[in-house]
Scaffold this motif. Structure first.
Motif, PDB file in Angstrom:
ATOM      1  N   PRO A   1      88.867  88.339 149.011  1.00  0.00           N
ATOM      2  CA  PRO A   1      88.848  88.760 150.410  1.00  0.00           C
ATOM      3  C   PRO A   1      87.478  89.240 150.880  1.00  0.00           C
ATOM      4  N   ASP A   2      86.562  89.548 149.951  1.00  0.00           N
ATOM      5  CA  ASP A   2      85.253  90.065 150.325  1.00  0.00           C
ATOM      6  C   ASP A   2      84.137  89.292 149.625  1.00  0.00           C
ATOM      7  N   ALA A   3      82.955  89.300 150.228  1.00  0.00           N
ATOM      8  CA  ALA A   3      81.823  88.534 149.698  1.00  0.00           C
ATOM      9  C   ALA A   3      81.307  89.086 148.371  1.00  0.00           C
ATOM     10  N   GLN A   4      81.486  90.373 148.126  1.00  0.00           N
ATOM     11  CA  GLN A   4      80.982  90.981 146.885  1.00  0.00           C
ATOM     12  C   GLN A   4      81.921  90.761 145.702  1.00  0.00           C
ATOM     13  N   LYS A   5      83.084  90.177 145.953  1.00  0.00           N
ATOM     14  CA  LYS A   5      84.091  89.902 144.928  1.00  0.00           C
ATOM     15  C   LYS A   5      84.536  91.185 144.216  1.00  0.00           C
ATOM     16  N   LYS A   6      84.574  92.302 144.985  1.00  0.00           N
ATOM     17  CA  LYS A   6      85.005  93.579 144.413  1.00  0.00           C
ATOM     18  C   LYS A   6      86.522  93.687 144.365  1.00  0.00           C
ATOM     19  N   SER A   7      87.194  93.105 145.338  1.00  0.00           N
ATOM     20  CA  SER A   7      88.655  93.133 145.359  1.00  0.00           C
ATOM     21  C   SER A   7      89.197  92.071 144.413  1.00  0.00           C
ATOM     22  N   LYS A   8      90.449  92.253 144.032  1.00  0.00           N
ATOM     23  CA  LYS A   8      91.079  91.293 143.126  1.00  0.00           C
ATOM     24  C   LYS A   8      91.279  89.950 143.833  1.00  0.00           C
ATOM     25  N   ALA A   9      90.953  88.890 143.134  1.00  0.00           N
ATOM     26  CA  ALA A   9      91.070  87.541 143.692  1.00  0.00           C
ATOM     27  C   ALA A   9      92.505  87.039 143.585  1.00  0.00           C
ATOM     28  N   LYS A  10      92.874  86.212 144.541  1.00  0.00           N
ATOM     29  CA  LYS A  10      94.097  85.432 144.408  1.00  0.00           C
ATOM     30  C   LYS A  10      93.671  84.157 143.702  1.00  0.00           C
ATOM     31  N   GLU A  11      94.351  83.839 142.626  1.00  0.00           N
ATOM     32  CA  GLU A  11      93.963  82.678 141.834  1.00  0.00           C
ATOM     33  C   GLU A  11      94.978  81.561 142.018  1.00  0.00           C
ATOM     34  N   LEU A  12      94.472  80.418 142.427  1.00  0.00           N
ATOM     35  CA  LEU A  12      95.299  79.230 142.584  1.00  0.00           C
ATOM     36  C   LEU A  12      94.938  78.281 141.444  1.00  0.00           C
ATOM     37  N   LYS A  13      95.825  78.215 140.446  1.00  0.00           N
ATOM     38  CA  LYS A  13      95.587  77.349 139.282  1.00  0.00           C
ATOM     39  C   LYS A  13      95.656  75.884 139.699  1.00  0.00           C
ATOM     40  N   LEU A  14      94.797  75.055 139.130  1.00  0.00           N
ATOM     41  CA  LEU A  14      94.820  73.629 139.461  1.00  0.00           C
ATOM     42  C   LEU A  14      96.142  72.979 139.055  1.00  0.00           C
ATOM     43  N   GLN A  15      96.793  73.496 138.022  1.00  0.00           N
ATOM     44  CA  GLN A  15      98.088  72.947 137.621  1.00  0.00           C
ATOM     45  C   GLN A  15      99.153  73.176 138.693  1.00  0.00           C
ATOM     46  N   ALA A  16      98.894  74.111 139.630  1.00  0.00           N
ATOM     47  CA  ALA A  16      99.843  74.391 140.710  1.00  0.00           C
ATOM     48  C   ALA A  16      99.516  73.611 141.982  1.00  0.00           C
ATOM     49  N   ILE A  17      98.455  72.801 141.941  1.00  0.00           N
ATOM     50  CA  ILE A  17      98.058  72.017 143.113  1.00  0.00           C
ATOM     51  C   ILE A  17      98.534  70.579 142.948  1.00  0.00           C
ATOM     52  N   LYS A  18      99.244  70.093 143.959  1.00  0.00           N
ATOM     53  CA  LYS A  18      99.698  68.702 143.963  1.00  0.00           C
ATOM     54  C   LYS A  18      98.607  67.792 144.512  1.00  0.00           C
ATOM     55  N   LYS A  19      97.993  68.193 145.652  1.00  0.00           N
ATOM     56  CA  LYS A  19      96.960  67.345 146.255  1.00  0.00           C
ATOM     57  C   LYS A  19      96.194  68.108 147.321  1.00  0.00           C
ATOM     58  N   VAL A  20      95.053  67.532 147.696  1.00  0.00           N
ATOM     59  CA  VAL A  20      94.269  67.999 148.841  1.00  0.00           C
ATOM     60  C   VAL A  20      94.516  66.974 149.938  1.00  0.00           C
ATOM     61  N   ASP A  21      94.940  67.451 151.098  1.00  0.00           N
ATOM     62  CA  ASP A  21      95.461  66.561 152.129  1.00  0.00           C
ATOM     63  C   ASP A  21      94.839  66.877 153.490  1.00  0.00           C
ATOM     64  N   CYS A  22      95.086  66.003 154.450  1.00  0.00           N
ATOM     65  CA  CYS A  22      94.763  66.214 155.862  1.00  0.00           C
ATOM     66  C   CYS A  22      93.300  66.594 156.092  1.00  0.00           C
ATOM     67  N   VAL A  23      92.386  65.852 155.525  1.00  0.00           N
ATOM     68  CA  VAL A  23      90.965  66.143 155.738  1.00  0.00           C
ATOM     69  C   VAL A  23      90.573  65.631 157.115  1.00  0.00           C
ATOM     70  N   GLU A  24      89.965  66.534 157.900  1.00  0.00           N
ATOM     71  CA  GLU A  24      89.575  66.180 159.259  1.00  0.00           C
ATOM     72  C   GLU A  24      88.269  66.880 159.601  1.00  0.00           C
TER      73      GLU A  24
END
Length: 140
Positions: free
Chosen positions: A46-69
């Motif tokens: 949530p912040d540029a200094q990366k001081k807060s805990k990150a939300k991690e999205l594992k690649l194994q949980a991603i089906k695809k990257v879609d709707c590029v515009e």
């Protein structure tokens, strides 16, 4: 921020920088996030200094990257998860192609997993009882 691949203790950083994520609430505001893409996950701070805990999205949980515009100064794209949740992002066009780097990391991850699964199946076939009998049955 530096955009080149660098080594960390966990994994190789493929891309690091800012993305804007559309909020899930009713108003759907765009919020600037600092993101770090590695070989295994996309960490969203949530912040540029990366001081807060990150939300991690594992690649194994991603089906695809879609709707590029591309519209004006932004590139919009959607990450679709394996449970069909859609997460909308946008980035400045001059920031480079986040969507392409995420897609390539996803393909690389899926290839590594497929090779690992194949090797595991081969090893289990070699260890399973009756394996030699099958070879002997094929021998002339």
């Amino acid at each position: 921020m530096k955009m080149s691949a660098t080594e960390t203790s966990d994994s190789t950083v493929l891309k690091e920088g800012e993305l804007e994520k559309r909020s899930d609430n009713l108003l759907q505001f765009w919020k600037r996030k600092t993101c770090v893409l590695t070989q295994d996950s996309l960490s969203i701070y949530p912040d540029a200094q990366k001081k807060s805990k990150a939300k991690e999205l594992k690649l194994q949980a991603i089906k695809k990257v879609d709707c590029v515009e591309r519209t004006g100064k932004f590139v919009y794209f959607t990450i679709v998860t394996t449970d069909n949740k859609e997460i909308d992002f946008r980035c400045m066009d001059e920031d480079g192609c986040w969507n392409a780097v995420i897609t390539m990391a996803l393909i690389d991850f899926q290839n590594r997993k497929a090779i690992q699964d194949f090797k595991s199946r081969q090893e289990s076939d070699n260890v399973s009882p009756g394996h030699q009998d099958r070879h002997m049955a094929r021998a002339p």
